[in-house]
Design an enzyme around this catalytic site. Structure first.
Site, PDB file in Angstrom:
ATOM      1  N   GLU A  84     -59.805 -42.050 -50.055  1.00 19.44           N
ATOM      2  CA  GLU A  84     -58.906 -42.860 -49.405  1.00 19.44           C
ATOM      3  C   GLU A  84     -57.770 -43.159 -49.858  1.00 19.44           C
ATOM      4  O   GLU A  84     -56.771 -43.603 -49.280  1.00 19.44           O
ATOM      5  CB  GLU A  84     -59.674 -44.219 -48.952  1.00 19.44           C
TER       6      GLU A  84
ATOM      7  N   HIS B 212     -55.185 -40.575 -49.402  1.00 22.17           N
ATOM      8  CA  HIS B 212     -54.272 -40.649 -48.283  1.00 22.17           C
ATOM      9  C   HIS B 212     -52.935 -41.711 -48.582  1.00 22.17           C
ATOM     10  O   HIS B 212     -52.316 -41.334 -47.713  1.00 22.17           O
ATOM     11  CB  HIS B 212     -55.341 -41.240 -46.743  1.00 22.17           C
TER      12      HIS B 212
END
Length: 253
Positions: A109, A112
């Site tokens: 995450e 990203h």
């Protein structure tokens, strides 16, 4: 056009400030949507997730107002919003199984955010919107409404195959630099694959198959281990003992 470290060129016309502003709006919506379901600050689960996230974020060298929230829900998912707002659903923690598994998820995450994949999707949506506005003038006025709906849908869709692969690769390097054993990432994705048989985790709602992810990660492990060594991490056994000690302390409050 902007070039990513992996050599892929992508279209981005959104500034970091615009991206952050969009993230703030989305952040407010998520807080409202899951009101009453957030793990209270200071609980063992909250401390556990935030501690792992902090190690990963430090390894990236990124600054910013990072926030990590755990949502009490059986949903097997986790996501990041522009501006560094990370949400982890408690339902994915059993799949993570351990600190290394959780580090794999959080590193993915954080990657990203590092690669500005949200800006990439926002740029694609804005380009589509312009095209639909032009088409509404010269082709059919009703196409604008369709275009707006399609742009909204684009933002709600998962990241592309390329973005997911980049997040997998960068995430593996980040968890290694945070002194986690990158080989443990394979175990996480194998547990994800096993979970697919009964109830596919929303975290897997992306293009690459889990098997292809595992194959790619295994190819990247040698480079990840090099980065782990460059970070002057202790050997895996010592690191595991350290993390276990930290975990016990956090659970004791």
């Amino acid at each position: 056009m902007e070039s990513l470290s992996q050599g892929r060129r992508r279209f981005i016309n959104v500034t970091p400030e615009q991206e952050t502003h969009t993230g703030i709006e989305a952040y407010r919506e998520v807080l409202q949507q899951y009101h009453g379901q957030f793990e209270p600050r200071g609980t063992p689960t909250d401390l556990y997730v935030r501690r792992v996230a902090q190690r990963v974020i430090q390894a990236t060298g990124m600054k910013g107002d990072w926030e990590v929230h755990v949502i009490r829900s059986p949903e097997k998912n986790a996501f990041v919003l522009p501006g560094g707002k990370i949400f982890v659903f408690s339902g994915i923690l059993p799949v993570a199984a351990n600190e290394s598994g959780l580090a794999t998820i959080l590193s993915h995450e954080v990657a990203h955010q590092y690669a500005r994949h949200s800006a990439e999707k926002l740029s694609q949506a804005s380009l589509l919107q312009i095209l639909y506005i032009i088409a509404s003038f010269f082709v059919d006025p009703n196409i604008l409404q369709l275009g707006q709906a399609m742009s909204s849908l684009l933002l709600e869709l998962p990241n592309s195959r390329q973005c997911e692969q980049e997040a997998d690769q960068l995430g593996l390097y980040f968890m290694a630099a945070a002194c986690y054993d990158p080989k443990e990432a394979v175990g996480l994705w194998e547990r994800m694959r096993a979970a697919e048989a009964s109830s596919p985790p929303q975290f897997l709602n992306t293009h690459p198959s889990t098997s292809s992810r595992i194959d790619s990660i295994q190819k990247w492990i040698p480079e990840a281990e090099t980065r782990r060594e460059a970070a002057k991490c202790p050997n895996p056994d010592t690191t595991h003992a350290f993390f276990e000690q930290q975990r016990r302390r956090s659970w004791l409050g």
